[in-house]
Design an enzyme around this catalytic site. Structure first.
Site, PDB file in Angstrom:
ATOM      1  CG  HIS A  13      -4.959 -32.353 -46.120  1.00  7.44           C
ATOM      2  ND1 HIS A  13      -5.422 -32.037 -47.387  1.00  7.44           N
ATOM      3  CD2 HIS A  13      -3.598 -32.370 -46.218  1.00  7.44           C
ATOM      4  CE1 HIS A  13      -4.393 -31.865 -48.201  1.00  7.44           C
ATOM      5  NE2 HIS A  13      -3.282 -32.075 -47.514  1.00  7.44           N
TER       6      HIS A  13
ATOM      7  CB  SER B   9      -0.825 -30.458 -46.523  1.00  6.53           C
ATOM      8  OG  SER B   9      -0.292 -30.215 -47.808  1.00  6.53           O
TER       9      SER B   9
END
Length: 294
Positions: free
Chosen positions: A245, A199
């Protein structure tokens, strides 16, 4: 609906790319004048050319002896502009299969700051010298939904970016963004929390895609809406590493800006210099965190 002729495209909207009719674009090939989208455009000495003209050795194609055609960011044009993306997906899938076959492998690949926690001496984790976890965690997934979502995002974002940046620049963006995600997770998350997944790197691709679309004056609303949705999930669902993230996203924006806005006369220096600068900052943060945990 039939495609409107070019003479009335202002009333009907921008024309579609000749290879991807669903993608509106205001850019045309300087040789054949066909409309081309960012994935298809190839940087030339003046403007951009389409892939067909670049591959052709005569007629409207790239003339022999002329300068080598380049991508938007100055990379080399290749026969398969999505090869690196395919390889990255393949590596993630192979690691996933290996983890499913041997579950104990998971503990050796995930990002783990330190175990056991202070005041005991760490015997496992990045702080004890297992630096490789910062990278291996970028390719490790445990749940099928996790890898499926990440690989779909990688294919959707990575393909056009690889075509626009070129293989080497795209690979540098992916790895540094992924490492930035791992670094921020190592810096801010609990050292005993295991972090895994691609991610961080994918959020880096999100950031770079937004920068690229802004550079080409494309409609920013689709990518911004998708990014906002993903950020909402990031901060509303438990068990998601928001640090990875955000770290990847910030690095992707910075590197993407350096890639697509670098001046032509010193493009390579600025592009890889930006990557090196971000990497240097990450190394400093890793060393600072390691000092705190040991």
């Amino acid at each position: 609906m039939d495609q409107a002729p070019d003479s009335s495209h202002q009333a009907q909207g921008l024309p579609g790319c000749y290879r991807h009719p669903d993608r509106e674009t205001g850019i045309r090939c300087t040789r054949c004048e066909r409309s081309i989208c960012p994935e298809c455009m190839v940087s030339a000495s003046v403007g951009f050319q389409c892939p067909d003209c670049v591959r052709s050795g005569s007629g409207t194609g790239h003339a022999p002896g002329a300068s080598t055609p380049r991508t938007l960011a100055g990379g080399t044009v290749t026969a398969d502009p999505h090869l690196v993306t395919k390889i990255l997906i393949g590596i993630n899938v192979m690691v996933f299969v290996a983890v499913r076959a041997e579950s104990s492998l998971l503990n050796d690949l995930v990002l783990l700051g330190a175990w056991p926690p202070a005041p005991f001496t760490p015997v496992q984790g990045v702080a004890s010298g297992e630096w490789y976890r910062l990278v291996t965690s970028m390719f490790t997934h445990q749940e099928i939904w996790h890898i499926a979502f990440n690989m779909l995002s990688l294919w959707w974002l990575g393909g056009p970016l690889e075509a626009a940046l070129g293989r080497a620049r795209y690979l540098a963006l992916y790895f540094v963004s992924g490492l930035a995600g791992s670094t921020l997770a190592y810096l801010l998350a609990s050292p005993t929390t295991a972090t895994l997944g691609a991610s961080g790197a994918i959020f880096g691709l999100f950031g770079a895609t937004a920068v690229l679309m802004r550079r080409l004056n494309y409609d920013m609303r689709p990518i911004i809406a998708l990014l906002v949705i993903n950020l909402i999930f990031t901060f509303s669902w438990s068990g998601i590493s928001w640090q990875a993230h955000i770290g990847g996203l910030v690095a992707g924006v910075v590197i993407g800006y350096g890639m697509v806005h670098a001046p032509r006369e010193r493009r390579t220096l600025v592009q890889y210099g930006t990557c090196a600068l971000v990497l240097a900052v990450l190394v400093v943060l890793i060393l600072v965190r390691t000092t705190q945990l040991t």
